[in-house]
Design a protein around this motif. Structure first.
Motif, PDB file in Angstrom:
ATOM      1  N   ASN A   1       0.812  -1.213   0.000  1.00 44.63           N
ATOM      2  CA  ASN A   1       0.000   0.000   0.000  1.00 44.63           C
ATOM      3  C   ASN A   1       0.845   1.262   0.000  1.00 44.63           C
ATOM      4  O   ASN A   1       0.323   2.348  -0.072  1.00 44.63           O
ATOM      5  N   PHE A  32       2.112   5.958  -0.560  1.00 50.67           N
ATOM      6  CA  PHE A  32       0.701   5.929  -0.190  1.00 50.67           C
ATOM      7  C   PHE A  32      -0.023   7.206  -0.616  1.00 50.67           C
ATOM      8  O   PHE A  32      -1.182   7.162  -1.030  1.00 50.67           O
ATOM      9  N   ASN A  40      -7.798   2.492  -5.628  1.00 49.93           N
ATOM     10  CA  ASN A  40      -6.571   1.713  -5.491  1.00 49.93           C
ATOM     11  C   ASN A  40      -5.742   1.782  -6.773  1.00 49.93           C
ATOM     12  O   ASN A  40      -5.252   0.783  -7.283  1.00 49.93           O
ATOM     13  N   LYS A  66      -4.915  -4.405  -4.652  1.00 50.61           N
ATOM     14  CA  LYS A  66      -5.505  -4.263  -3.312  1.00 50.61           C
ATOM     15  C   LYS A  66      -4.761  -5.176  -2.364  1.00 50.61           C
ATOM     16  O   LYS A  66      -4.412  -6.280  -2.689  1.00 50.61           O
ATOM     17  N   SER A  67      -4.532  -4.667  -1.151  1.00 53.58           N
ATOM     18  CA  SER A  67      -3.830  -5.496  -0.162  1.00 53.58           C
ATOM     19  C   SER A  67      -4.792  -6.011   0.870  1.00 53.58           C
ATOM     20  O   SER A  67      -5.912  -5.640   0.940  1.00 53.58           O
TER      21      SER A  67
END
Length: 67
Positions: A1, A32, A40, A66-67
């Protein structure tokens, strides 16, 4: 991220000359800050307006997930 990755100090841009931002800015951001949290995906308008073209293009080529 990208929360812990520093835009200028860390090596985070794959397949880029030094794996780092080549042309330094005055602001110290985290990766970030360059990602839209809802989509995202890169905040392309911000990146293109803020970074040198070569750095901006290299950043926008990085795939986000996406995490």
């Amino acid at each position: 991220n990208g929360l812990s990755i520093r835009v200028h100090a860390d090596k985070w841009i794959p397949n880029h000359l030094t794996n780092k931002v080549l042309y330094l800015m005055h602001d110290e951001w985290r990766v970030f800050d360059l990602i839209d949290p809802d989509l995202n995906w890169w905040r392309r308008d911000l990146i293109m307006a803020t970074f040198h073209r070569k750095d901006a293009e290299a950043i926008c080529r990085i795939y986000t997930t996406k995490s």
